[in-house]
Design a protein around this motif. Sequence first.
Motif, PDB file in Angstrom:
ATOM      1  N   ILE B 120     -44.995   3.171 -38.248  1.00 13.01           N
ATOM      2  CA  ILE B 120     -43.814   3.977 -38.566  1.00 13.01           C
ATOM      3  C   ILE B 120     -42.898   4.136 -37.347  1.00 13.01           C
ATOM      4  CG2 ILE B 120     -43.047   6.276 -39.333  1.00 13.01           C
ATOM      5  CD1 ILE B 120     -44.297   4.587 -41.533  1.00 13.01           C
ATOM      6  N   GLY B 125     -35.083   4.338 -36.380  1.00 13.34           N
ATOM      7  CA  GLY B 125     -34.813   5.673 -36.925  1.00 13.34           C
ATOM      8  C   GLY B 125     -36.082   6.464 -37.127  1.00 13.34           C
ATOM      9  N   GLY B 126     -37.215   5.850 -36.818  1.00 14.37           N
ATOM     10  CA  GLY B 126     -38.474   6.537 -37.093  1.00 14.37           C
ATOM     11  C   GLY B 126     -38.712   7.726 -36.179  1.00 14.37           C
ATOM     12  N   ARG B 127     -38.040   7.688 -34.998  1.00 14.47           N
ATOM     13  CA  ARG B 127     -38.420   8.687 -34.000  1.00 14.47           C
ATOM     14  C   ARG B 127     -37.479   9.869 -33.946  1.00 14.47           C
ATOM     15  NH1 ARG B 127     -43.166   7.678 -31.155  1.00 14.47           N
ATOM     16  NH2 ARG B 127     -43.783   5.512 -31.459  1.00 14.47           N
ATOM     17  N   HIS B 128     -36.331   9.812 -34.731  1.00 13.17           N
ATOM     18  CA  HIS B 128     -35.544  11.050 -34.611  1.00 13.17           C
ATOM     19  C   HIS B 128     -35.326  11.694 -35.963  1.00 13.17           C
ATOM     20  CE1 HIS B 128     -32.338   8.276 -35.639  1.00 13.17           C
ATOM     21  NE2 HIS B 128     -32.580   7.593 -34.561  1.00 13.17           N
ATOM     22  N   ALA B 129     -34.930  12.981 -35.886  1.00  9.93           N
ATOM     23  CA  ALA B 129     -34.919  13.846 -37.076  1.00  9.93           C
ATOM     24  C   ALA B 129     -33.927  13.304 -38.098  1.00  9.93           C
ATOM     25  CB  ALA B 129     -34.522  15.258 -36.676  1.00  9.93           C
ATOM     26  N   PRO B 130     -34.189  13.549 -39.369  1.00 18.41           N
ATOM     27  CA  PRO B 130     -33.233  13.127 -40.405  1.00 18.41           C
ATOM     28  C   PRO B 130     -31.892  13.823 -40.179  1.00 18.41           C
ATOM     29  CG  PRO B 130     -34.902  14.570 -41.346  1.00 18.41           C
ATOM     30  CD  PRO B 130     -35.319  14.275 -39.949  1.00 18.41           C
ATOM     31  N   ASP B 131     -30.781  13.047 -40.247  1.00 18.19           N
ATOM     32  CA  ASP B 131     -29.493  13.731 -40.017  1.00 18.19           C
ATOM     33  C   ASP B 131     -28.844  14.096 -41.336  1.00 18.19           C
ATOM     34  OD1 ASP B 131     -29.167  11.289 -40.976  1.00 18.19           O
ATOM     35  OD2 ASP B 131     -28.129  10.459 -39.247  1.00 18.19           O
TER      36      ASP B 131
ATOM     37  N   TRP D 126     -35.904   4.063 -50.428  1.00 22.83           N
ATOM     38  CA  TRP D 126     -36.599   4.192 -49.144  1.00 22.83           C
ATOM     39  C   TRP D 126     -35.653   4.697 -48.052  1.00 22.83           C
ATOM     40  CZ3 TRP D 126     -35.980   1.552 -44.420  1.00 22.83           C
ATOM     41  CH2 TRP D 126     -36.908   1.967 -43.431  1.00 22.83           C
ATOM     42  N   TRP D 130     -36.122   8.004 -45.970  1.00 19.29           N
ATOM     43  CA  TRP D 130     -36.386   7.798 -44.539  1.00 19.29           C
ATOM     44  C   TRP D 130     -35.395   8.588 -43.682  1.00 19.29           C
ATOM     45  CZ3 TRP D 130     -40.121   5.798 -41.643  1.00 19.29           C
ATOM     46  CH2 TRP D 130     -39.836   5.376 -40.341  1.00 19.29           C
ATOM     47  N   ARG D 131     -34.138   8.603 -44.130  1.00 15.56           N
ATOM     48  CA  ARG D 131     -33.087   9.132 -43.239  1.00 15.56           C
ATOM     49  C   ARG D 131     -32.506  10.460 -43.686  1.00 15.56           C
ATOM     50  NH1 ARG D 131     -32.755   8.873 -38.983  1.00 15.56           N
ATOM     51  NH2 ARG D 131     -30.532   8.945 -38.660  1.00 15.56           N
ATOM     52  N   LYS D 133     -31.448  14.170 -45.138  1.00 17.47           N
ATOM     53  CA  LYS D 133     -32.055  15.491 -45.118  1.00 17.47           C
ATOM     54  C   LYS D 133     -32.450  15.852 -46.545  1.00 17.47           C
ATOM     55  CE  LYS D 133     -30.354  19.191 -43.137  1.00 17.47           C
ATOM     56  NZ  LYS D 133     -31.634  19.728 -42.626  1.00 17.47           N
ATOM     57  N   LYS D 307     -40.312  15.953 -45.254  1.00 19.18           N
ATOM     58  CA  LYS D 307     -39.088  15.289 -44.807  1.00 19.18           C
ATOM     59  C   LYS D 307     -38.417  16.064 -43.700  1.00 19.18           C
ATOM     60  CE  LYS D 307     -35.793  13.496 -46.714  1.00 19.18           C
ATOM     61  NZ  LYS D 307     -35.867  12.751 -45.419  1.00 19.18           N
ATOM     62  N   PHE D 308     -38.778  17.372 -43.569  1.00 20.44           N
ATOM     63  CA  PHE D 308     -38.114  18.146 -42.501  1.00 20.44           C
ATOM     64  C   PHE D 308     -38.632  17.705 -41.132  1.00 20.44           C
ATOM     65  CE2 PHE D 308     -41.715  20.900 -41.484  1.00 20.44           C
ATOM     66  CZ  PHE D 308     -42.495  20.798 -42.630  1.00 20.44           C
ATOM     67  N   ARG D 310     -39.666  14.625 -38.302  1.00 20.62           N
ATOM     68  CA  ARG D 310     -39.289  13.236 -37.993  1.00 20.62           C
ATOM     69  C   ARG D 310     -40.353  12.323 -38.607  1.00 20.62           C
ATOM     70  NH1 ARG D 310     -39.138  15.192 -32.835  1.00 20.62           N
ATOM     71  NH2 ARG D 310     -40.804  13.796 -32.209  1.00 20.62           N
ATOM     72  N   PRO D 311     -39.940  11.158 -39.148  1.00 20.53           N
ATOM     73  CA  PRO D 311     -40.949  10.265 -39.742  1.00 20.53           C
ATOM     74  C   PRO D 311     -42.140  10.036 -38.817  1.00 20.53           C
ATOM     75  CG  PRO D 311     -38.768   9.427 -40.176  1.00 20.53           C
ATOM     76  CD  PRO D 311     -38.582  10.637 -39.298  1.00 20.53           C
TER      77      PRO D 311
END
Lengths: 105, 131, 138, 408
Positions: B120, B125-131, D126, D130-131, D133, D307-308, D310-311
């Motif tokens: 993962i 983008g796996g390492r930062h928070a969902p924007d 996906w 994945w991205r 919020k 999801k809150f 980071r993956p």
Amino acid sequence: MLLTELLRMRVVEVDGTEVGRVVDARFRIDAQGGARLVGLIVSPHTRAPFLGYERAALDEPLVLDRFLRWLHRGSFLVDWPDVRRLDDDGLHLREGYERRPSTLP
Amino acid sequence: MIPRPHPEPGRLVDAEFQVLDRQVLDRNGEPVVTVDDVEITDIPRGVELDPDADAPVIENLLSGSAVLGTRLFGGRPPESRWQRIRWSHVTEIGTAVELNTTADRLDASWTERWVRNHLIGRIPGGRHAPD
Amino acid sequence: MPSRRALPILAGPALAGLLCLAGCATGDPVDSSLKQAAAAQSSIVLAVDLLGEGKATLPATRTTVDDALRELASAEQSLGESPTGRRIDQIAALDDIRDATDAALAARRELDDPGTVSRHAAADLDDTASELRKAATS
Amino acid sequence: MKRLFAVALGILTAIGGFVDIGDLVTNAVVGSRFGLGLAWVTVLGVVGICLYANMSGRVAAVSGRATFEIIRERLGARAGMANLAASFLINLMTMTAEIGGVALVFQLVTGIDPLLWVPLAAFGVWIVVWRAKFSALENATGLLGLSLIVFAVAVFLLQPDWGHLGMQLIPRIPESESGSTYWYYAIALFGAAMTPYEVFFFSSGGIEEGWTVKDLGQTRANVLVGFPLGGILSIAIAACATLVLLPQAIDVTSLSQVVLPVVQAGGTIAFGFVVVGIAAATFGAALETTLSSGYTLAQYFGWSWGKFRRPARAARFHLIMLIGLVIAVLVLLTGVDPIAVTEFSVVFSAIALPLTYIPILIVANDRQYMGRHVNGKLVNALGLVFLVVIVAASVAAIPLMIITGAGQ
């Protein structure tokens, strides 16, 4: 030793009569945070606790609740010192062991 | 709020009802494992127990496929494959078991770290928070 | 308390469910195939009418016809395979379904080029659809 | 003002989020074969899902524990595992149907073969999982899903004989159908309204968004207003099929037939709305079922999830969802008909319902978890009524599936 090996062990009185199975083990937290065994909870009916009913803090008179409490009636706590011996076929209690209520305070 | 060092002394804990199959959270509230079994002091078999001797204590919380697998399908898990979390890490027994350490420092989280580092974490983008 | 028996308990019903997938359709195969074909052909007729009235889009109409053609093919196949006592009805039903399929294919070609269904093709669709409906209800 | 917006947003997303491919297909199939003779089942299912979501949302908000953690705690590892296996497989089936639904809608709009859209739809799901919020994905699909209101508008545009339509609501079995198919589709409709993944998603979502006791009012509004309106949309879908497809004996077997009544009522404009609505509803449901596949496994095994985070901080959770999506795509690429998968997924949902409903009903009464927020008398009475209904539907489903050959 695994807790799950203790659970479901047959519990037998001195004269050999089976009084039920171990369904839980009660520990008390000591001053240093250690958890020391105080006793075993024995249920004469189902082999495994069902939904934790006999000690859950359920008070709503749900019909299901009453049925499950009935299913678990008669479970009791045995102090650890009252356990005489552990064999492969079960757990042997001492002569004149005490039966305490199993509900959590 | 500094987490309490360990559960409140004098308190009673039913291991099957309140520890077994409970979610373990690390100091930051991040899930680590679910308790698949509890390791207690070994009780000798076939021998008269001394009523005055010290009673067994909880030594470790156990988790992992070896322990869970044998619990579901029978057999006895090889001790070498028990993933242990020392009981001294436990600060609270509530609707979840809380620890005083972080997930990454426990060997019980090695599969999570392996998937993170090899799979993962590698996807953009796996390492930062969902924007 | 469900112990090791828990897993097989769930496998039983799931297996039974999947068993019936192997086509244990009840009822008479001739009637069910005719009903299936009539439904498919009627939906083509409706789709083509809506296209003619300028209500439907071309891609959606093509999709409806493609879906219906699949149903017609499955009706023909299941009827062809299943031995029924009513030999004559079976052959007549197969003919009706094949006529309907031909009419549907003709309309489908017209939907590709020129993109509208001619009066003649629409008439074939209506006739074959009513033929199937009549056979299905008799 | 912000509070009002939040309430409105919550309700709107509940409406949009209620309807998925299962509701769309099952209501259209039922409408085209039984008219509105089964509409009472949708009403029953809506009351059921309101009750069930209310309880599991309250358990999440008060105890902070999600559905599958509780199921394992209260049933133990072995029964918990059986429950997990059934719930995960059925959720995977629903996920496959939803992604198939998205592909079918794109086929309707473009005429291009759905098999080309399947990998794209799965990739789209996906990327969002994945991205994006959590609240962003919920609100977008929920609001766009509102355009399904065109089904209700279509019923008016078709100028039905309202008296006759009203009469149709009386439960009866048409001659062309048998008692067993009637009850088979009653169970399918009930399973479509009370799909288990909605509860996994609803309760885990409560934790994702950090609900606390303060949010109970908001969640209750979402459920008690949003879901019934979602239920009305389902009945509108059935009504459209009743008015247009039933008279011509067009038994629904494809998504293209489901939209025919709307096209007849409102032409290409209505068609535009209905495809946007279906795409949003099925894509939203694909997101929810994908997340639920991660939620169920992670909560049983105690992995980090959500999801809150980071993956990278919920690696196995994301890995499961990726694997789930790949399996769904592979299944669809075999050319299996997504509509058939949908019809089975709703029936198996009804079969699996007791597995997750019973533990939630019990924990919602447990003071250690809920403190003073335990079930009230009314909720418990309703909870018991539905316990009987749910177990009955679950037990009757397989025999009926065999007798009717899955609804033939």
